[in-house]
Design a protein around this motif. Structure first.
Motif, short mmCIF file in Angstrom:
data_model
loop_
_atom_site.label_atom_id
_atom_site.label_comp_id
_atom_site.label_asym_id
_atom_site.label_seq_id
_atom_site.Cartn_x
_atom_site.Cartn_y
_atom_site.Cartn_z
N ASP A 6 0.86 -1.19 0.00
CA ASP A 6 0.00 0.00 0.00
C ASP A 6 0.90 1.24 0.00
O ASP A 6 1.68 1.44 0.93
CB ASP A 6 -0.86 -0.06 1.27
CG ASP A 6 -1.79 1.13 1.42
OD1 ASP A 6 -1.63 2.14 0.71
OD2 ASP A 6 -2.68 1.04 2.29
N ILE A 7 0.77 2.06 -1.02
CA ILE A 7 1.67 3.21 -1.20
C ILE A 7 1.55 4.22 -0.04
O ILE A 7 2.49 4.98 0.22
CB ILE A 7 1.41 3.87 -2.58
CG1 ILE A 7 2.63 4.68 -3.03
CG2 ILE A 7 0.15 4.74 -2.57
CD1 ILE A 7 2.61 5.07 -4.50
N VAL A 45 -6.22 4.05 -5.85
CA VAL A 45 -5.12 4.62 -5.06
C VAL A 45 -5.41 6.08 -4.67
O VAL A 45 -5.01 6.54 -3.59
CB VAL A 45 -3.78 4.46 -5.84
CG1 VAL A 45 -3.68 5.37 -7.03
CG2 VAL A 45 -2.60 4.68 -4.90
N SER A 55 -2.69 4.32 -14.20
CA SER A 55 -3.62 3.96 -15.30
C SER A 55 -3.97 2.48 -15.39
O SER A 55 -4.79 2.11 -16.24
CB SER A 55 -3.09 4.42 -16.68
OG SER A 55 -3.26 5.82 -16.83
N THR A 56 -3.36 1.62 -14.55
CA THR A 56 -3.61 0.18 -14.73
C THR A 56 -4.80 -0.35 -13.93
O THR A 56 -5.07 -1.55 -13.93
CB THR A 56 -2.37 -0.67 -14.37
OG1 THR A 56 -2.13 -0.58 -12.95
CG2 THR A 56 -1.16 -0.23 -15.15
N GLY A 57 -5.50 0.56 -13.22
CA GLY A 57 -6.68 0.14 -12.46
C GLY A 57 -7.94 0.49 -13.23
O GLY A 57 -8.21 -0.07 -14.30
N ILE A 58 -8.66 1.47 -12.72
CA ILE A 58 -9.93 1.90 -13.31
C ILE A 58 -9.74 2.34 -14.78
O ILE A 58 -10.63 2.18 -15.60
CB ILE A 58 -10.53 3.06 -12.46
CG1 ILE A 58 -10.81 2.55 -11.02
CG2 ILE A 58 -11.82 3.61 -13.08
CD1 ILE A 58 -10.88 3.64 -9.97
N TYR A 59 -8.55 2.89 -15.10
CA TYR A 59 -8.29 3.39 -16.46
C TYR A 59 -7.88 2.32 -17.47
O TYR A 59 -7.69 2.61 -18.65
CB TYR A 59 -7.25 4.52 -16.41
CG TYR A 59 -7.79 5.84 -15.89
CD1 TYR A 59 -9.12 5.97 -15.49
CD2 TYR A 59 -6.97 6.96 -15.81
CE1 TYR A 59 -9.61 7.17 -15.01
CE2 TYR A 59 -7.46 8.19 -15.34
CZ TYR A 59 -8.78 8.28 -14.93
OH TYR A 59 -9.26 9.48 -14.47
P1 ADP Z 1 -6.15 4.63 -12.57
O1 ADP Z 1 -7.47 5.37 -12.60
O2 ADP Z 1 -4.98 5.50 -12.95
O3 ADP Z 1 -6.20 3.33 -13.29
P2 ADP Z 1 -6.37 3.23 -10.01
O4 ADP Z 1 -6.23 3.80 -8.64
O5 ADP Z 1 -7.67 2.63 -10.38
O6 ADP Z 1 -5.90 4.39 -11.01
O7 ADP Z 1 -5.27 2.13 -10.22
C1 ADP Z 1 -3.89 2.38 -10.39
C2 ADP Z 1 -3.12 1.30 -9.68
O8 ADP Z 1 -3.10 1.58 -8.27
C3 ADP Z 1 -3.70 -0.09 -9.84
O9 ADP Z 1 -2.66 -0.98 -10.24
C4 ADP Z 1 -4.21 -0.43 -8.44
O10 ADP Z 1 -4.07 -1.82 -8.17
C5 ADP Z 1 -3.26 0.37 -7.58
N1 ADP Z 1 -3.67 0.69 -6.20
C6 ADP Z 1 -4.92 0.75 -5.66
N2 ADP Z 1 -4.84 1.08 -4.34
C7 ADP Z 1 -3.51 1.21 -4.06
C8 ADP Z 1 -2.76 1.52 -2.88
N3 ADP Z 1 -3.34 1.76 -1.71
N4 ADP Z 1 -1.39 1.58 -2.98
C9 ADP Z 1 -0.77 1.33 -4.16
N5 ADP Z 1 -1.42 1.05 -5.29
C10 ADP Z 1 -2.78 0.98 -5.24
#
Ligand code: ADP
Length: 174
Positions: free
Chosen positions: A9-10, A32, A120-124
């Motif tokens: 978790d960042i 994130v 960008s690898t999550g919701i995007y």
């Molecule tokens: P985006 O809209 O840019 O895709 P997201 O937040 O949906 O952003 O996802 C970007 C990345 O962050 C994904 O790989 C997701 O798994 C990761 N992520 C989600 N929560 C956390 C966190 N607490 N710490 C680090 N990475 C996270």
């Protein structure tokens, strides 16, 4: 100069600056972005509001800087990655630009250590392998000509990204 890959978790990892995968509104969102605002507290949102009042938000590929509130960091750098659109909307260049502008802003603010989520690898929905390659290449190229940043941490939240980053880090040669 060191590039590290951590699974976790960042919001929990101490650095000078945490990069947020924000959206253009800068008002927080899911993933994130939500985790950073939740853990960092309201002062981050207040700084984002001030930036909105001045420049209306943050465009895709751009980056802005705020306080880190309660997070174990001095700053949060908010950048906006592109939404994946089958590679038809200049997404690869825009993702590289998001990393590059975050690094430039870090140098301007005398930041030495910086952590990146997998922008960008999550919701995007940007393909993970392609995104990792762009992230690693852009960071390596930047560090080659900049010695102010001494540590970059790629924080992978999901196992898939963690495996991809570990595989690509040594393979990508600049
Ligand atoms: P985006 O809209 O840019 O895709 P997201 O937040 O949906 O952003 O996802 C970007 C990345 O962050 C994904 O790989 C997701 O798994 C990761 N992520 C989600 N929560 C956390 C966190 N607490 N710490 C680090 N990475 C996270």
């Amino acid at each position: 100069m060191e590039i590290a890959i951590i699974k976790g978790d960042i919001t929990k990892i101490p650095v000078d600056a945490i990069v947020n995968a924000a959206n253009t509104s800068l008002l927080g969102g899911g993933g994130v972005d939500g985790a950073i605002h939740q853990a960092g507290g309201l002062s981050i949102l207040e700084d984002c509001q001030k930036i909105r009042n001045k420049q209306g938000g943050c465009q895709v590929g751009e980056a802005v800087i705020t306080t880190a509130g309660h997070l174990p960091a001095k700053f949060v750098i908010h950048t906006v990655g592109p939404v994946w659109n089958n590679g038809k909307s200049n997404e690869e260049t825009l993702l590289a630009t998001a990393y590059l502008n975050s690094l430039r802003l870090a140098v301007e603010n005398e930041i030495e250590s910086i952590s990146f989520p997998n922008i960008s690898t999550g919701i995007y929905k940007f393909p993970k392998e392609k995104a990792a390659e762009i992230a690693i290449r852009t960071v390596k190229e930047f560090l080659k000509t900049n010695d102010k940043i001494t540590k970059v941490i790629f924080v992978c939240f999901d196992e898939g990204n963690f495996i991809i980053y570990n595989d690509l880090l040594t393979k990508i040669k600049i």
